[in-house]
Design an enzyme around this catalytic site. Structure first.
Site, PDB file in Angstrom:
ATOM      1  N   ARG A 191      67.633 -89.938 -66.671  1.00 31.80           N
ATOM      2  CA  ARG A 191      66.378 -91.571 -65.703  1.00 31.80           C
ATOM      3  C   ARG A 191      66.920 -92.292 -64.297  1.00 31.80           C
ATOM      4  NH1 ARG A 191      67.756 -96.642 -69.395  1.00 31.80           N
ATOM      5  NH2 ARG A 191      69.611 -95.746 -71.027  1.00 31.80           N
ATOM      6  N   ASP A 201      62.484 -95.024 -67.014  1.00 34.28           N
ATOM      7  CA  ASP A 201      61.422 -94.159 -67.994  1.00 34.28           C
ATOM      8  C   ASP A 201      60.755 -95.116 -67.642  1.00 34.28           C
ATOM      9  OD1 ASP A 201      62.100 -95.022 -69.962  1.00 34.28           O
ATOM     10  OD2 ASP A 201      64.138 -94.152 -70.861  1.00 34.28           O
ATOM     11  N   ASP A 229      68.503 -91.042 -76.391  1.00 36.05           N
ATOM     12  CA  ASP A 229      67.549 -92.082 -76.737  1.00 36.05           C
ATOM     13  C   ASP A 229      66.159 -91.389 -77.656  1.00 36.05           C
ATOM     14  OD1 ASP A 229      69.281 -93.409 -75.145  1.00 36.05           O
ATOM     15  OD2 ASP A 229      68.118 -92.648 -73.148  1.00 36.05           O
ATOM     16  N   TYR A 283      70.048 -80.183 -69.386  1.00 33.64           N
ATOM     17  CA  TYR A 283      68.672 -81.283 -69.216  1.00 33.64           C
ATOM     18  C   TYR A 283      67.392 -80.452 -68.932  1.00 33.64           C
ATOM     19  CZ  TYR A 283      71.637 -84.731 -71.801  1.00 33.64           C
ATOM     20  OH  TYR A 283      72.984 -85.839 -71.935  1.00 33.64           O
TER      21      TYR A 283
END
Length: 291
Positions: free
Chosen positions: A173, A81, A39, A67
């Site tokens: 997320r 988010d 994203d 991540y």
């Protein structure tokens, strides 16, 4: 022509498509694809496959990813988010001990409901297109695997940095949102940095600025990793000219050796294909020679 794998450290506010478009211009090659969309708010490892190496994208896309995610407790947004619209805020009473305890329920094989703001399609329509119209539809839970999940740092009373190693298809997320729900205060992701994808880490990555400078010097192709390096876990096999012709003609050929997957090279050292040897016969899994 440029061929190989370029590991980009994607900057914030760029789409993955933006990165590909810039790489096409800088490398002068139209055949460019990437493994694992990030994203715009996310940064980090974006493997970019150039030229004939694009044929390896399907293998890279299946690999797990890692991540560092920023989890903000006490807030619920429509996108899960902090780029989205805040729907609700709640007081945060959970401390680090409670957060770490809540993580255990999310490790291993779990079911995850994809977010509305995603590119998944329902009856031919992308979910994010429906979400932008204010439409919410039922989504079926999907199995994903969380290989590792831990608190790296408590940044503030409500903000945490967590490390997530997960399978393809995991929405980090959504994981942050679900953690917030489990804690009773809500949660959203406020940052995301991918540290590993397709077997490549940040130590192999270059920034877009570094790529730009290399291109100005005419040295951009020097940053490419040969595509056969992606398959280095498989043994190498060099064939003679006759068998190279068979490979280039799309034909299998007899070969001694143990059954398994091999990196197959021509007598001149060119990487020809990823091959599979079964019962004394070699066949192509995917070819990589220029045609």
């Amino acid at each position: 022509m440029a061929n190989g794998i370029l590991i980009i450290d994607k900057p914030e506010d760029w789409t993955s498509h933006d990165v590909v478009a810039r790489c096409r211009r800088l490398l002068g090659e139209r055949r460019i694809g990437h493994a694992g969309t990030l994203d715009p708010m996310a940064t980090g490892v974006l493997p970019v496959f150039v030229g004939r190496a694009t044929r390896a994208v399907e293998f890279a896309s299946e690999a797990g990813k890692e991540y560092l995610a920023g989890l903000r407790l006490g807030v619920i947004t429509d996108t899960q988010d902090t780029t989205g619209t805040v729907r609700e805020t709640r007081p945060v009473t959970a401390g680090r001990a409670e957060v770490e305890a809540a993580l255990s329920a999310f490790r291993g094989d779990i079911l995850q409901v994809p977010p509305m703001y995603s590119a998944l399609k329902v009856k031919g329509q992308k979910l994010y297109e429906l979400a932008r119209k204010g439409v919410e539809v039922e989504r079926k839970p999907r199995p994903v695997s969380i290989h590792a999940l831990e608190v790296v740092e408590q940044v503030s009373g409500s903000d945490y940095l967590i490390r997530v190693a997960c399978s393809k298809g995991t929405y980090v997320r959504t994981l942050c949102h679900d953690l917030g729900q489990a804690l009773g205060c809500g949660g959203a992701m406020y940052s995301l940095r991918r540290t590993r994808a397709a077997g490549f880490g940040l130590d192999r990555a270059v920034t877009m600025a570094e790529l730009e400078k290399a291109a100005e010097r005419g040295e951009a192709e020097a940053l490419l990793t040969p595509v056969d390096a992606y398959f280095e876990q498989y043994p190498a096999l060099t064939v003679d000219e006759r068998r190279e012709r068979s490979i280039r003609n799309g034909a299998g050929f007899p070969q001694r050796g143990e059954d398994g997957t091999y990196r197959v090279y021509g007598p001149g050292g060119a990487f020809l294909m990823l091959g599979r040897l079964e019962g004394g016969r070699m066949a192509a899994v995917k070819s990589f020679f220029e045609v």
